[in-house]
Enzyme design. Structure first.
Site, PDB file in Angstrom:
ATOM      1  N   TYR A  72      58.308  -3.384   4.249  1.00 27.02           N
ATOM      2  CA  TYR A  72      57.203  -4.324   4.033  1.00 27.02           C
ATOM      3  C   TYR A  72      55.920  -3.820   4.686  1.00 27.02           C
ATOM      4  O   TYR A  72      54.826  -4.052   4.178  1.00 27.02           O
ATOM      5  CB  TYR A  72      57.560  -5.720   4.566  1.00 27.02           C
ATOM      6  CG  TYR A  72      56.603  -6.755   4.029  1.00 27.02           C
ATOM      7  CD1 TYR A  72      56.784  -7.293   2.755  1.00 27.02           C
ATOM      8  CD2 TYR A  72      55.474  -7.150   4.751  1.00 27.02           C
ATOM      9  CE1 TYR A  72      55.893  -8.194   2.227  1.00 27.02           C
ATOM     10  CE2 TYR A  72      54.566  -8.057   4.225  1.00 27.02           C
ATOM     11  CZ  TYR A  72      54.782  -8.578   2.956  1.00 27.02           C
ATOM     12  OH  TYR A  72      53.887  -9.467   2.434  1.00 27.02           O
ATOM     13  N   PHE A 124      31.271  -2.846 -17.328  1.00 27.24           N
ATOM     14  CA  PHE A 124      32.667  -2.788 -17.743  1.00 27.24           C
ATOM     15  C   PHE A 124      33.234  -4.200 -17.615  1.00 27.24           C
ATOM     16  O   PHE A 124      32.872  -4.934 -16.699  1.00 27.24           O
ATOM     17  CB  PHE A 124      33.497  -1.769 -16.949  1.00 27.24           C
ATOM     18  CG  PHE A 124      34.879  -1.678 -17.528  1.00 27.24           C
ATOM     19  CD1 PHE A 124      35.090  -1.050 -18.736  1.00 27.24           C
ATOM     20  CD2 PHE A 124      35.956  -2.302 -16.912  1.00 27.24           C
ATOM     21  CE1 PHE A 124      36.346  -1.046 -19.335  1.00 27.24           C
ATOM     22  CE2 PHE A 124      37.216  -2.296 -17.504  1.00 27.24           C
ATOM     23  CZ  PHE A 124      37.416  -1.665 -18.717  1.00 27.24           C
ATOM     24  N   THR A 125      34.135  -4.553 -18.538  1.00 23.83           N
ATOM     25  CA  THR A 125      34.583  -5.950 -18.654  1.00 23.83           C
ATOM     26  C   THR A 125      35.054  -6.561 -17.331  1.00 23.83           C
ATOM     27  O   THR A 125      34.505  -7.569 -16.873  1.00 23.83           O
ATOM     28  CB  THR A 125      35.715  -6.052 -19.703  1.00 23.83           C
ATOM     29  OG1 THR A 125      36.712  -5.083 -19.401  1.00 23.83           O
ATOM     30  CG2 THR A 125      35.176  -5.806 -21.102  1.00 23.83           C
ATOM     31  N   ASP A 215      32.597   3.516  -9.280  1.00 17.95           N
ATOM     32  CA  ASP A 215      33.836   3.205  -9.999  1.00 17.95           C
ATOM     33  C   ASP A 215      34.420   4.563 -10.371  1.00 17.95           C
ATOM     34  O   ASP A 215      33.969   5.215 -11.309  1.00 17.95           O
ATOM     35  CB  ASP A 215      33.551   2.362 -11.240  1.00 17.95           C
ATOM     36  CG  ASP A 215      34.839   2.057 -12.009  1.00 17.95           C
ATOM     37  OD1 ASP A 215      35.846   2.759 -11.804  1.00 17.95           O
ATOM     38  OD2 ASP A 215      34.834   1.108 -12.819  1.00 17.95           O
ATOM     39  N   LYS A 258      44.430   5.669 -14.480  1.00 23.94           N
ATOM     40  CA  LYS A 258      43.768   6.674 -15.318  1.00 23.94           C
ATOM     41  C   LYS A 258      43.902   8.036 -14.620  1.00 23.94           C
ATOM     42  O   LYS A 258      44.923   8.680 -14.713  1.00 23.94           O
ATOM     43  CB  LYS A 258      42.297   6.313 -15.559  1.00 23.94           C
ATOM     44  CG  LYS A 258      42.096   5.167 -16.532  1.00 23.94           C
ATOM     45  CD  LYS A 258      42.269   3.827 -15.889  1.00 23.94           C
ATOM     46  CE  LYS A 258      41.815   2.658 -16.705  1.00 23.94           C
ATOM     47  NZ  LYS A 258      42.174   1.378 -16.068  1.00 23.94           N
ATOM     48  N   ARG A 382      35.788  -2.132 -29.175  1.00 14.81           N
ATOM     49  CA  ARG A 382      34.846  -2.153 -28.059  1.00 14.81           C
ATOM     50  C   ARG A 382      33.475  -2.460 -28.655  1.00 14.81           C
ATOM     51  O   ARG A 382      32.656  -1.585 -28.870  1.00 14.81           O
ATOM     52  CB  ARG A 382      34.825  -0.826 -27.300  1.00 14.81           C
ATOM     53  CG  ARG A 382      36.120  -0.433 -26.642  1.00 14.81           C
ATOM     54  CD  ARG A 382      36.378  -1.033 -25.273  1.00 14.81           C
ATOM     55  NE  ARG A 382      36.862  -2.388 -25.267  1.00 14.81           N
ATOM     56  CZ  ARG A 382      37.355  -3.001 -24.185  1.00 14.81           C
ATOM     57  NH1 ARG A 382      37.448  -2.379 -23.039  1.00 14.81           N
ATOM     58  NH2 ARG A 382      37.763  -4.243 -24.244  1.00 14.81           N
ATOM     59  N   PHE A 449      38.767 -10.845 -25.723  1.00 17.32           N
ATOM     60  CA  PHE A 449      39.341  -9.824 -26.606  1.00 17.32           C
ATOM     61  C   PHE A 449      40.847  -9.674 -26.465  1.00 17.32           C
ATOM     62  O   PHE A 449      41.531  -9.300 -27.409  1.00 17.32           O
ATOM     63  CB  PHE A 449      38.649  -8.474 -26.352  1.00 17.32           C
ATOM     64  CG  PHE A 449      38.639  -8.076 -24.902  1.00 17.32           C
ATOM     65  CD1 PHE A 449      39.671  -7.361 -24.368  1.00 17.32           C
ATOM     66  CD2 PHE A 449      37.582  -8.462 -24.064  1.00 17.32           C
ATOM     67  CE1 PHE A 449      39.672  -7.015 -23.023  1.00 17.32           C
ATOM     68  CE2 PHE A 449      37.574  -8.117 -22.728  1.00 17.32           C
ATOM     69  CZ  PHE A 449      38.629  -7.396 -22.198  1.00 17.32           C
TER      70      PHE A 449
END
Ligand code: P71
Length: 457
Positions: A72, A124-125, A215, A258, A382, A449
């Site tokens: 943990y 970005f969303t 980002d 990514k 998009r 979306f």
């Protein structure tokens, strides 16, 4: 003739996808409300919905799963991940999160307040959602050319310094908690930011004491473009380029799904001791202990190994060139795409592809649905559907870019899969004038979306 590098990997395990008939695909997309997010993965032969969490891990990463320490607190895999982020990205502190939006949530909760403004190189969303949910207003400061799919520039993700300066003059530096600098810019088509631009943004922000949070979700792809396109970087390693890129930032949010070459994971990094202390306080509320942040020990091990593997030149060269291969094939056939081809996918220009549809008839949503019917390839809208509505006026945001993204997962598909994809798109392009538009029949209030449903109009 341009040549493309062979796969820098050998295949040890394979997955056998279903190959539906055209009739079965027509039924599947109808049942999905013409929304590719609602399709079953088992109904998709080539799945280009996203490159997020869809990467193939290496044998070494799978081996890493076996040394997962699921304690943990104080997991050895966390210590490995933390040390790797510090070594490869150069930040002082790291807080683990289950994925990128977990880091965005913590950063926005800490720094965004009502009445503040966050400038960024295109929205970005999820990033904008968390900024706005905490009362801030997002301001797009990317160069104008990024909104035009036909303009070919090497660093189309750059921040326009005049726009950033104008915002500082308009609202005052104290109302800007940070600049959000994405490398690369997803919704512009995976476009990179140059090192020179990062340096200039840093020097402008330093004058006003405004922090920069990067980002860094697709930072390795950005580093590859710097190496191959920017003067002075050809002989630098990807790792050296990453370290220089992040020397111009005060922190970062990362989706490991990514360029971390894993299926789940993320982190918030910062050089600010106070932000770090407060982020550790918040992470236990949203994610878990600061030594796992929502990730299993085994996932942290695979993530640490993935960060290192992603910086190998032959890996990143093949990754970016495979994407370019698909783009080059489509372009040669006259299919309208966003230029230049970016790091993680090819973006079809849906307005030019379906010129008989108005933006209200949702050309990108329509194109994604029909591409699935035509070829079994799943892609992602998009455009106006993704952009959502203005919070105050309730009006639809109407982005200039109305695109369909063909996002290539890392180390999953071969050039032959790219050929099948290109052939399907080229066929559809020949029959495009027969395609009718779509309209909403269910519109969720946020991030619409994902769950929206449509019918033919
Ligand atoms: C992509 C995704 C995943 C996604 C997100 C929202 C709608 C559909 C698909 C995620 C990103 C990203 C950037 C630049 C932060 C996140 C969030 N991208 N920044 O492109 O591209 O990361 O998904 O790990 O929470 O399909 P997260």
């Amino acid at each position: 003739m341009k040549t493309y590098p062979a796969e820098p990997y050998r295949i040890k395990v394979v997955e056998m996808p279903n190959m539906l008939t055209r009739e079965e695909r027509v039924e599947a997309i109808k049942a999905a409300g013409y929304n590719t997010f609602q399709l079953k993965s088992d109904d998709c032969y080539i799945d280009l919905l996203t490159d997020s969490g869809t990467n193939a891990m290496s044998d070494r990463q799978w081996a890493g799963l076996m040394i997962g320490d699921e304690a943990y607190a104080g997991s050895r895999n966390w210590l490995h991940l933390e040390a790797t982020v510090k070594e490869y990205y150069g930040f002082k502190h790291v807080v683990p999160t289950h994925q990128g939006r977990g880091a965005e949530n913590i950063l926005s909760t800490l720094l965004c307040k009502p009445g503040t403004y966050v400038p960024g190189n295109m929205y970005f969303t999820t990033t904008r959602y968390h900024q706005e949910a905490n009362g801030a207003t997002f301001r797009d400061v990317i160069i104008d050319e990024a909104h035009d799919p036909s303009i070919d520039l090497p660093f189309k993700g750059n921040i326009d310094l005049n726009k950033l300066q104008a915002l500082i003059d308009e609202v005052g530096a104290e109302k800007i908690p940070y600049v959000c600098l994405a490398v690369t810019v997803n919704l512009a088509g995976g476009q990179p930011v140059s090192m020179q631009n990062m340096r200039e943004v840093k020097s402008l922000c330093a004058k006003y004491n405004i922090p920069i949070y990067s980002d860094c979700t697709r930072c390795v792809e950005n580093a590859y473009f710097i190496k191959t396109r920017e003067e002075g970087y050809a002989n630098k390693t990807i790792k050296e380029i990453l370290l220089e890129m992040f020397s111009y930032a005060d922190g970062a949010t990362m989706s490991g799904k990514k360029d971390g070459l894993v299926n789940i994971g993320g982190f918030l990094a910062t050089n600010d001791d106070d932000v770090f202390t407060r982020a550790r306080e918040l992470v236990v509320v949203f994610e878990g202990m600061p030594s796992y942040g929502g990730m299993a020990g085994r996932d942290m091990e695979a993530f640490a190994i993935g960060i290192k593997e992603a910086t190998r030149f032959e890996y990143i060269q093949h990754r970016v060139e495979q994407v370019a291969y698909l783009g080059d094939k489509l372009e040669a056939a006259g299919v309208p795409i966003v230029r230049p081809v970016g790091g993680h996918g090819v973006f079809l220009d849906a307005r030019a592809f379906l010129p008989h549809l108005t933006q209200e008839q949702l050309p990108a949503q329509t194109l994604a649905a029909h591409l699935y019917i035509e070829s079994g390839v799943r892609s992602m809208e998009r455009g106006m559907v993704s952009a959502g509505r203005n919070k105050e006026t309730g009006e639809n945001h109407k982005p200039k870019l109305e695109t369909v993204r063909l996002t290539i997962p890392r180390r999953v598909y071969t050039y032959a899969h790219m050929d099948v994809t290109a052939d399907g798109i080229i066929n559809l392009f020949k029959n495009r004038d027969k395609i009718p538009g779509l309209k909403f029949v269910y519109e969720p209030p946020m991030l619409r979306f994902f769950n929206a449903r449509f019918e033919v109009c």
